[in-house]
Design a protein around this motif. Structure first.
Motif, mmCIF file in Angstrom:
data_model
loop_
_atom_site.group_PDB
_atom_site.id
_atom_site.type_symbol
_atom_site.label_atom_id
_atom_site.label_comp_id
_atom_site.label_asym_id
_atom_site.label_seq_id
_atom_site.Cartn_x
_atom_site.Cartn_y
_atom_site.Cartn_z
ATOM 1 N N ALA A 163 9.529 3.033 10.578
ATOM 2 C CA ALA A 163 9.801 4.213 9.754
ATOM 3 C C ALA A 163 8.515 4.715 9.136
ATOM 4 O O ALA A 163 7.559 3.955 8.932
ATOM 5 C CB ALA A 163 10.809 3.860 8.662
ATOM 6 N N THR A 164 8.465 6.004 8.832
ATOM 7 C CA THR A 164 7.280 6.569 8.205
ATOM 8 C C THR A 164 7.193 6.136 6.747
ATOM 9 O O THR A 164 8.177 5.677 6.155
ATOM 10 C CB THR A 164 7.312 8.101 8.270
ATOM 11 O OG1 THR A 164 8.406 8.571 7.452
ATOM 12 C CG2 THR A 164 7.493 8.595 9.695
ATOM 13 N N ALA A 165 6.008 6.297 6.177
ATOM 14 C CA ALA A 165 5.829 5.968 4.764
ATOM 15 C C ALA A 165 6.769 6.797 3.902
ATOM 16 O O ALA A 165 7.341 6.300 2.923
ATOM 17 C CB ALA A 165 4.370 6.202 4.357
ATOM 18 N N THR B 100 0.825 -1.205 0.000
ATOM 19 C CA THR B 100 0.000 0.000 0.000
ATOM 20 C C THR B 100 0.861 1.258 0.000
ATOM 21 O O THR B 100 0.600 2.217 -0.735
ATOM 22 C CB THR B 100 -0.934 0.008 1.222
ATOM 23 O OG1 THR B 100 -1.808 -1.116 1.158
ATOM 24 C CG2 THR B 100 -1.775 1.284 1.264
ATOM 25 N N ILE B 101 1.912 1.252 0.831
ATOM 26 C CA ILE B 101 2.805 2.406 0.913
ATOM 27 C C ILE B 101 3.532 2.632 -0.410
ATOM 28 O O ILE B 101 3.588 3.755 -0.932
ATOM 29 C CB ILE B 101 3.821 2.220 2.048
ATOM 30 C CG1 ILE B 101 3.121 2.290 3.405
ATOM 31 C CG2 ILE B 101 4.928 3.283 1.974
ATOM 32 C CD1 ILE B 101 4.012 1.925 4.575
ATOM 33 N N MET B 102 4.082 1.557 -0.967
ATOM 34 C CA MET B 102 4.841 1.684 -2.211
ATOM 35 C C MET B 102 3.952 2.150 -3.360
ATOM 36 O O MET B 102 4.327 3.032 -4.143
ATOM 37 C CB MET B 102 5.491 0.348 -2.578
ATOM 38 C CG MET B 102 6.568 -0.136 -1.624
ATOM 39 S SD MET B 102 7.991 0.987 -1.489
ATOM 40 C CE MET B 102 7.779 1.573 0.212
ATOM 41 N N GLU B 103 2.757 1.575 -3.472
ATOM 42 C CA GLU B 103 1.904 1.894 -4.613
ATOM 43 C C GLU B 103 1.160 3.214 -4.451
ATOM 44 O O GLU B 103 0.485 3.656 -5.383
ATOM 45 C CB GLU B 103 0.937 0.741 -4.868
ATOM 46 C CG GLU B 103 1.688 -0.531 -5.297
ATOM 47 C CD GLU B 103 0.788 -1.621 -5.821
ATOM 48 O OE1 GLU B 103 -0.403 -1.633 -5.435
ATOM 49 O OE2 GLU B 103 1.284 -2.453 -6.611
ATOM 50 N N SER B 104 1.310 3.838 -3.272
ATOM 51 C CA SER B 104 0.753 5.184 -3.115
ATOM 52 C C SER B 104 1.644 6.226 -3.784
ATOM 53 O O SER B 104 1.237 7.366 -4.002
ATOM 54 C CB SER B 104 0.604 5.522 -1.628
ATOM 55 O OG SER B 104 1.876 5.648 -1.001
ATOM 56 N N ALA B 105 2.875 5.828 -4.101
ATOM 57 C CA ALA B 105 3.812 6.734 -4.763
ATOM 58 C C ALA B 105 3.702 6.569 -6.272
ATOM 59 O O ALA B 105 3.688 5.442 -6.780
ATOM 60 C CB ALA B 105 5.236 6.435 -4.309
ATOM 61 N N PRO B 106 3.623 7.647 -7.020
ATOM 62 C CA PRO B 106 3.398 7.562 -8.465
ATOM 63 C C PRO B 106 4.554 6.959 -9.244
ATOM 64 O O PRO B 106 4.358 6.484 -10.360
ATOM 65 C CB PRO B 106 3.167 9.023 -8.870
ATOM 66 C CG PRO B 106 3.879 9.824 -7.821
ATOM 67 C CD PRO B 106 3.691 9.052 -6.560
ATOM 68 N N ASP B 107 5.751 6.956 -8.651
ATOM 69 C CA ASP B 107 6.929 6.464 -9.375
ATOM 70 C C ASP B 107 7.378 5.077 -8.919
ATOM 71 O O ASP B 107 8.427 4.591 -9.345
ATOM 72 C CB ASP B 107 8.091 7.445 -9.225
ATOM 73 C CG ASP B 107 8.456 7.694 -7.769
ATOM 74 O OD1 ASP B 107 7.580 7.530 -6.894
ATOM 75 O OD2 ASP B 107 9.617 8.061 -7.498
ATOM 76 N N LEU B 108 6.592 4.422 -8.049
ATOM 77 C CA LEU B 108 6.947 3.102 -7.551
ATOM 78 C C LEU B 108 5.860 2.088 -7.915
ATOM 79 O O LEU B 108 4.676 2.409 -7.884
ATOM 80 C CB LEU B 108 7.113 3.112 -6.029
ATOM 81 C CG LEU B 108 8.056 4.149 -5.414
ATOM 82 C CD1 LEU B 108 8.104 3.986 -3.902
ATOM 83 C CD2 LEU B 108 9.450 4.033 -5.996
#
Length: 221
Positions: free
Chosen positions: A106-108, A19-27
């Motif tokens: 660690a934070t997102a 969820t954290i990774m796919e919330s970023a547009p470049d990951l």
């Protein structure tokens, strides 16, 4: 797009990291593995840019898997992720070729920043881990040896320009290139160039070695 493989034996942790990774547009997450053996197989098949690797897992742990991955052809960058901030894990993970080490609390933002840093070839440690690493592994407690190491480090740093010393100091604080750029008022590309030149001039292979040398020279006091 940065391709990420998530490795953890707990499905809830994998789901959270996805969820954290796919919330970023470049990951983008290309796969998940529950143990080290599966991680090695999937990494070879899926060719991720970055592997987020847990340490304690059944069958094959994350440290062993990291060592196997970095020895492979065109290896991915490995960021070790754990709840255990024990010094021996940090040291072993770095020795096995990990380029980052983050605690699971660690934070997102810290996690996505670590993945981006790893993908660009940077080593990123959380500030807490960086401080512990320097205290534990930067040198012996004997005052004579410490003074000798300090004098040698100061001598080695004489090849650096004033700006390169500033960059080295920031690097020693655990900052990524983007953070170094922001703190010193330069572009990220310029910061990356400075870091590469520092490593080349000092005959070092990674940023962690540079941080330890900066510590010996007294730049981080």
């Amino acid at each position: 797009m940065i391709r990420v493989l998530i490795v953890d034996d707990e499905w809830m942790v994998r789901a959270t990291l996805r969820t954290i990774m796919e919330s970023a547009p470049d990951l983008t997450v290309v796969g998940e593995a529950a143990d080290g053996d599966a991680a090695v197989r999937m990494a070879r098949a899926l060719r991720p840019d970055v592997v987020l690797m847990d340490i304690r897992m059944p069958r094959s742990d994350g440290l062993t898997a990291t060592d196997r991955l970095v020895r492979s052809a065109d290896p991915p960058h490995v960021v070790v992720l754990t709840t255990f901030d024990l010094d021996e894990y940090v040291h072993t993970a770095l020795r096995h070729g990990a380029v980052g080490f983050l605690l699971k609390d660690a934070t997102a933002a810290e996690m996505t920043a670590a993945v981006r840093a790893a993908a660009s070839g940077e080593a990123m440690l959380s500030p807490k881990i960086t401080r512990r690493l320097l205290r534990r592994f930067a040198g012996p407690d004997d005052r004579t040896d410490a003074e000798r190491r300090g004098a040698e480090a100061v001598q080695r740093l004489r090849v650096l320009t004033g700006k390169e010393r500033e960059v080295l100091t920031a690097l020693g604080g655990g900052l990524a290139n983007s953070e170094i750029a922001a703190s010193l008022g330069m572009s990220e590309a310029t910061a990356k160039t400075h870091v590469s030149r520092i490593l080349a001039k000092l005959a070092l292979t990674n940023r962690v070695q540079a941080a330890i040398l900066a510590h010996h020279a007294g730049l981080l006091d």
